[in-house]
Design a protein around this motif. Structure first.
Motif, PDB file in Angstrom:
ATOM      1  N   ILE B 167       0.857  -1.191   0.000  1.00 49.77           N
ATOM      2  CA  ILE B 167       0.000   0.000   0.000  1.00 49.77           C
ATOM      3  C   ILE B 167       0.896   1.245   0.000  1.00 49.77           C
ATOM      4  N   PHE B 168       0.628   2.154  -0.907  1.00 49.29           N
ATOM      5  CA  PHE B 168       1.422   3.378  -1.018  1.00 49.29           C
ATOM      6  C   PHE B 168       0.525   4.573  -0.706  1.00 49.29           C
ATOM      7  N   VAL B 169       1.021   5.462   0.132  1.00 49.55           N
ATOM      8  CA  VAL B 169       0.201   6.602   0.562  1.00 49.55           C
ATOM      9  C   VAL B 169       0.931   7.916   0.268  1.00 49.55           C
ATOM     10  N   ALA B 170       0.225   8.836  -0.371  1.00 50.86           N
ATOM     11  CA  ALA B 170       0.767  10.187  -0.579  1.00 50.86           C
ATOM     12  C   ALA B 170       0.568  10.958   0.720  1.00 50.86           C
ATOM     13  N   GLY B 198      14.715  14.783  -8.840  1.00 54.66           N
ATOM     14  CA  GLY B 198      13.878  13.605  -8.694  1.00 54.66           C
ATOM     15  C   GLY B 198      13.909  13.086  -7.268  1.00 54.66           C
ATOM     16  N   GLY B 199      12.753  12.650  -6.776  1.00 57.90           N
ATOM     17  CA  GLY B 199      12.690  12.134  -5.408  1.00 57.90           C
ATOM     18  C   GLY B 199      12.346  13.206  -4.388  1.00 57.90           C
ATOM     19  N   ASN B 200      12.345  14.469  -4.837  1.00 58.86           N
ATOM     20  CA  ASN B 200      11.909  15.557  -3.954  1.00 58.86           C
ATOM     21  C   ASN B 200      10.432  15.838  -4.202  1.00 58.86           C
ATOM     22  N   PHE B 201       9.702  16.049  -3.126  1.00 55.40           N
ATOM     23  CA  PHE B 201       8.266  16.321  -3.260  1.00 55.40           C
ATOM     24  C   PHE B 201       7.883  17.643  -2.609  1.00 55.40           C
ATOM     25  N   ASP B 202       6.839  18.247  -3.155  1.00 53.11           N
ATOM     26  CA  ASP B 202       6.249  19.428  -2.548  1.00 53.11           C
ATOM     27  C   ASP B 202       4.733  19.200  -2.512  1.00 53.11           C
ATOM     28  N   PRO B 211       0.847  -0.922 -14.713  1.00 52.19           N
ATOM     29  CA  PRO B 211       0.674  -2.369 -14.927  1.00 52.19           C
ATOM     30  C   PRO B 211       1.913  -3.185 -14.527  1.00 52.19           C
ATOM     31  N   ASP B 212       3.082  -2.552 -14.556  1.00 49.61           N
ATOM     32  CA  ASP B 212       4.320  -3.243 -14.164  1.00 49.61           C
ATOM     33  C   ASP B 212       4.701  -2.943 -12.723  1.00 49.61           C
ATOM     34  N   ASP B 213       3.751  -2.438 -11.938  1.00 51.31           N
ATOM     35  CA  ASP B 213       3.970  -2.054 -10.537  1.00 51.31           C
ATOM     36  C   ASP B 213       4.877  -0.840 -10.359  1.00 51.31           C
ATOM     37  N   SER B 214       5.087  -0.082 -11.438  1.00 56.68           N
ATOM     38  CA  SER B 214       5.781   1.201 -11.262  1.00 56.68           C
ATOM     39  C   SER B 214       4.888   2.111 -10.427  1.00 56.68           C
ATOM     40  N   LEU B 215       5.536   2.965  -9.659  1.00 55.48           N
ATOM     41  CA  LEU B 215       4.796   3.903  -8.806  1.00 55.48           C
ATOM     42  C   LEU B 215       4.829   5.296  -9.440  1.00 55.48           C
ATOM     43  N   TYR B 216       3.664   5.903  -9.559  1.00 52.41           N
ATOM     44  CA  TYR B 216       3.557   7.268 -10.078  1.00 52.41           C
ATOM     45  C   TYR B 216       3.038   8.173  -8.964  1.00 52.41           C
ATOM     46  N   VAL B 217       3.637   9.353  -8.855  1.00 53.95           N
ATOM     47  CA  VAL B 217       3.247  10.278  -7.796  1.00 53.95           C
ATOM     48  C   VAL B 217       2.840  11.623  -8.394  1.00 53.95           C
ATOM     49  N   ALA B 218       1.671  12.104  -7.984  1.00 59.24           N
ATOM     50  CA  ALA B 218       1.266  13.471  -8.348  1.00 59.24           C
ATOM     51  C   ALA B 218       1.943  14.407  -7.351  1.00 59.24           C
ATOM     52  N   ASP B 219       3.063  14.966  -7.792  1.00 67.97           N
ATOM     53  CA  ASP B 219       3.874  15.856  -6.950  1.00 67.97           C
ATOM     54  C   ASP B 219       3.240  17.244  -7.096  1.00 67.97           C
ATOM     55  N   SER B 220       2.131  17.432  -6.395  1.00 65.98           N
ATOM     56  CA  SER B 220       1.154  18.471  -6.734  1.00 65.98           C
ATOM     57  C   SER B 220       1.713  19.880  -6.856  1.00 65.98           C
ATOM     58  N   SER B 253       2.449  20.667 -19.318  1.00 59.97           N
ATOM     59  CA  SER B 253       2.699  21.442 -18.095  1.00 59.97           C
ATOM     60  C   SER B 253       1.464  21.372 -17.201  1.00 59.97           C
ATOM     61  N   PHE B 254       1.653  21.654 -15.925  1.00 56.91           N
ATOM     62  CA  PHE B 254       0.545  21.588 -14.965  1.00 56.91           C
ATOM     63  C   PHE B 254       0.472  22.844 -14.121  1.00 56.91           C
ATOM     64  N   ASP B 255      -0.726  23.097 -13.614  1.00 57.66           N
ATOM     65  CA  ASP B 255      -0.898  24.113 -12.580  1.00 57.66           C
ATOM     66  C   ASP B 255      -1.603  23.412 -11.420  1.00 57.66           C
ATOM     67  N   VAL B 256      -0.826  22.748 -10.626  1.00 58.12           N
ATOM     68  CA  VAL B 256      -1.210  21.882  -9.506  1.00 58.12           C
ATOM     69  C   VAL B 256      -1.843  20.576 -10.026  1.00 58.12           C
ATOM     70  N   ALA B 257      -1.044  19.546  -9.975  1.00 59.07           N
ATOM     71  CA  ALA B 257      -1.480  18.202 -10.401  1.00 59.07           C
ATOM     72  C   ALA B 257      -2.081  17.508  -9.184  1.00 59.07           C
ATOM     73  N   THR B 258      -3.413  17.473  -9.118  1.00 58.80           N
ATOM     74  CA  THR B 258      -4.050  16.970  -7.887  1.00 58.80           C
ATOM     75  C   THR B 258      -4.296  15.464  -7.866  1.00 58.80           C
ATOM     76  N   ALA B 259      -4.230  14.807  -9.025  1.00 58.65           N
ATOM     77  CA  ALA B 259      -4.517  13.371  -9.012  1.00 58.65           C
ATOM     78  C   ALA B 259      -3.840  12.676 -10.177  1.00 58.65           C
ATOM     79  N   ILE B 260      -3.610  11.379  -9.985  1.00 61.94           N
ATOM     80  CA  ILE B 260      -2.994  10.570 -11.035  1.00 61.94           C
ATOM     81  C   ILE B 260      -3.668   9.204 -11.089  1.00 61.94           C
ATOM     82  N   GLU B 261      -3.776   8.684 -12.302  1.00 57.21           N
ATOM     83  CA  GLU B 261      -4.387   7.365 -12.507  1.00 57.21           C
ATOM     84  C   GLU B 261      -3.671   6.703 -13.686  1.00 57.21           C
ATOM     85  N   VAL B 262      -3.517   5.393 -13.646  1.00 58.98           N
ATOM     86  CA  VAL B 262      -2.900   4.674 -14.761  1.00 58.98           C
ATOM     87  C   VAL B 262      -3.879   3.611 -15.220  1.00 58.98           C
ATOM     88  N   ASP B 263      -4.145   3.540 -16.549  1.00 57.36           N
ATOM     89  CA  ASP B 263      -5.080   2.520 -17.021  1.00 57.36           C
ATOM     90  C   ASP B 263      -4.349   1.208 -17.304  1.00 57.36           C
TER      91      ASP B 263
END
Lengths: 112, 338
Positions: B167-170, B198-202, B211-220, B253-263
């Motif tokens: 389980i991964f939690v933001a 990379g690896g720094n979050f705000d 699908p390959d269990d890679s983890l994606y993070v919305a670094d908002s 580009s983004f102006d606050v990326a609030t969510a991420i989903e992978v199909d």
């Protein structure tokens, strides 16, 4: 219909004199039981992660009874219990802890 | 000190070779992305449901959305402190939760996920925990507690479960991703507070698993997406100039990326909050397509906060400011990655 006797009127007068100081205290008590509302104006609250973050950090303030976030207005309404001394610095710190700066804090007249 | 003519020649040749390699690389990337983009068109609007309110089927600032294996849709109705379940056609099925800390109660439910184990994981922002439910809304377990230590949270915004059951939690205010083993024991955190690298979050608000269990993070608030290997190693980032976190409104580009989903095909969907749109990328961050503009008409958004994709490829978007859910048809063509 019965007419009031002198004795009855005198008794009523005496009783009213006795009660009057208490009624004054009751009025004072009523003032102290009124909730105190503080308005905090914060810019950039339209993101729910920010708004609910501010809510979360402010929730821990002593004596806080209710909190309402007005996202579109960029405003937080804090309702404190009666008689509580409102700690403005604690409000500022909580807002800063949530990643914002309080642009304006409007206190109730009793605390200004 | 002056270099010998031969040395200068070698330096010049090396620089030319390096420049050519970089040029070819960027040219390839650009052509490749254009090919992928050319194959996709924005999805068609299908239906919408919900309006502002507290009655069943109504919403008060909805934020998160997920679909289970049977294509039931779950929405975190954050302002009403509840989860609502709908059919894929938007018909109300059931609702659960009310404000509080007890089992079954919620305090600011944000993003949620219907995992492969058949359970619904809800990130509770104000209760600093993940609450696990079955499909009928029965509370099964809690994960995490308030704090900054291992396995603790300060405002968990999103949750995802990989195929190993991890389980991964933001962890929004702790600026990190907090993973847990299948038995809910805390694992070493991923990332730390920071910018640019990379690896720094705000203020990361959401996570998703590929699908390959890679983890994606919305670094908002870094206005970017970061990708990590299943082992938690940084892989790549994108959003703005070289993924450095400069916000913008151009594609990619983004102006606050609030969510991420992978199909299931590995395409990455991002809720681009203040740009009022959803952007879709390949798993490596190549831009594919975007849809939505600001407004309240069908197909328009007022600050979208989340999206999910069902087994048929239909896309559901939480239209936060309009207090509704919008459903879109699947993306119309396959990419060359698929």
């Amino acid at each position: 219909m019965k007419t009031l006797s002198f004795k009855t009127i005198s008794l009523a007068f005496l009783l009213s004199l006795l009660i009057s100081p208490w009624s004054g205290n009751f009025t004072l008590q009523a003032t102290e039981t009124q909730d105190q509302q503080v308005i905090v104006n914060i810019d950039g609250l339209s993101c729910p992660f920010c708004a609910y973050g501010v809510e979360k950090k402010l929730k821990i303030l002593a004596g806080l009874k209710d909190i309402e976030i007005k996202m579109n207005e960029g405003q937080v309404l804090l309702t404190f219990e009666a008689g509580v001394t409102i700690d403005v610095e604690a409000i500022k710190e909580a807002v800063e802890d949530s990643g914002f700066t309080a642009r304006e804090i409007i206190l109730p007249k009793s605390q200004t | 000190m002056h270099a010998q003519p031969e040395t200068r020649l070698i330096i010049r040749c090396s620089a030319s070779v390096m420049f050519s390699v970089l040029l070819i690389f960027f040219l390839f990337q650009s052509v490749h992305a254009e090919e992928l983009k050319a194959n996709l068109t924005p999805p068609h609007f299908l239906i919408q449901w919900g309006t502002q309110g507290s009655a069943l089927g109504e919403f008060e600032r909805p934020i998160g959305i997920t679909v289970d294996g049977d294509d039931f849709v779950y929405v975190s109705d954050t302002g009403n402190q509840r989860i609502q379940k709908f059919t894929a056609q938007g018909k109300f099925v059931l609702s659960w939760g009310k404000a509080g800390k007890e089992a079954g109660m919620l305090d600011r439910p944000m993003h949620l996920t219907a995992a492969h184990d058949g359970k619904i994981y809800v990130a509770e922002y104000a209760n600093d925990r993940i609450q696990v439910f079955d499909h009928e809304g029965n509370s099964l377990a809690f994960i995490g507690a308030s704090g900054t230590g291992k396995g603790e949270f300060d405002a968990p915004g999103g949750v995802a479960v990989d195929r190993q059951g991890r389980i991964f939690v933001a962890d929004f205010y702790n600026h990190r991703v907090q993973p847990f083993a299948e038995n809910y024991s805390a694992l070493a955190q991923i990332g730390k507070k920071g910018r640019i690298f990379g690896g720094n979050f705000d203020y990361p608000a959401d996570v998703a698993i590929g699908p390959d269990d890679s983890l994606y993070v919305a670094d908002s608030y870094n206005n970017r997406i970061q990708k990590f290997s299943p082992e938690g190693k940084f892989v790549t980032k994108w959003g703005g100039f070289l993924g450095t976190g400069i916000k913008g409104n151009s594609s990619g580009s983004f102006d606050v990326a609030t969510a991420i989903e992978v199909d299931v095909q590995g395409r990455v969907y991002v809720a681009d909050f203040y740009n009022h749109r959803i952007q879709v990328f390949t798993g490596d961050g190549d831009f594919l397509v975007e849809f939505g503009v600001q407004g309240s008409a069908p197909g328009e958004f007022e600050r979208p906060t989340d999206m999910t994709v069902d087994s048929q490829g239909n896309i559901y978007v939480v239209d936060f400011g309009n207090n509704r859910i919008q459903k879109f048809a699947p993306l119309t063509s396959q990419t060359k990655h698929d």
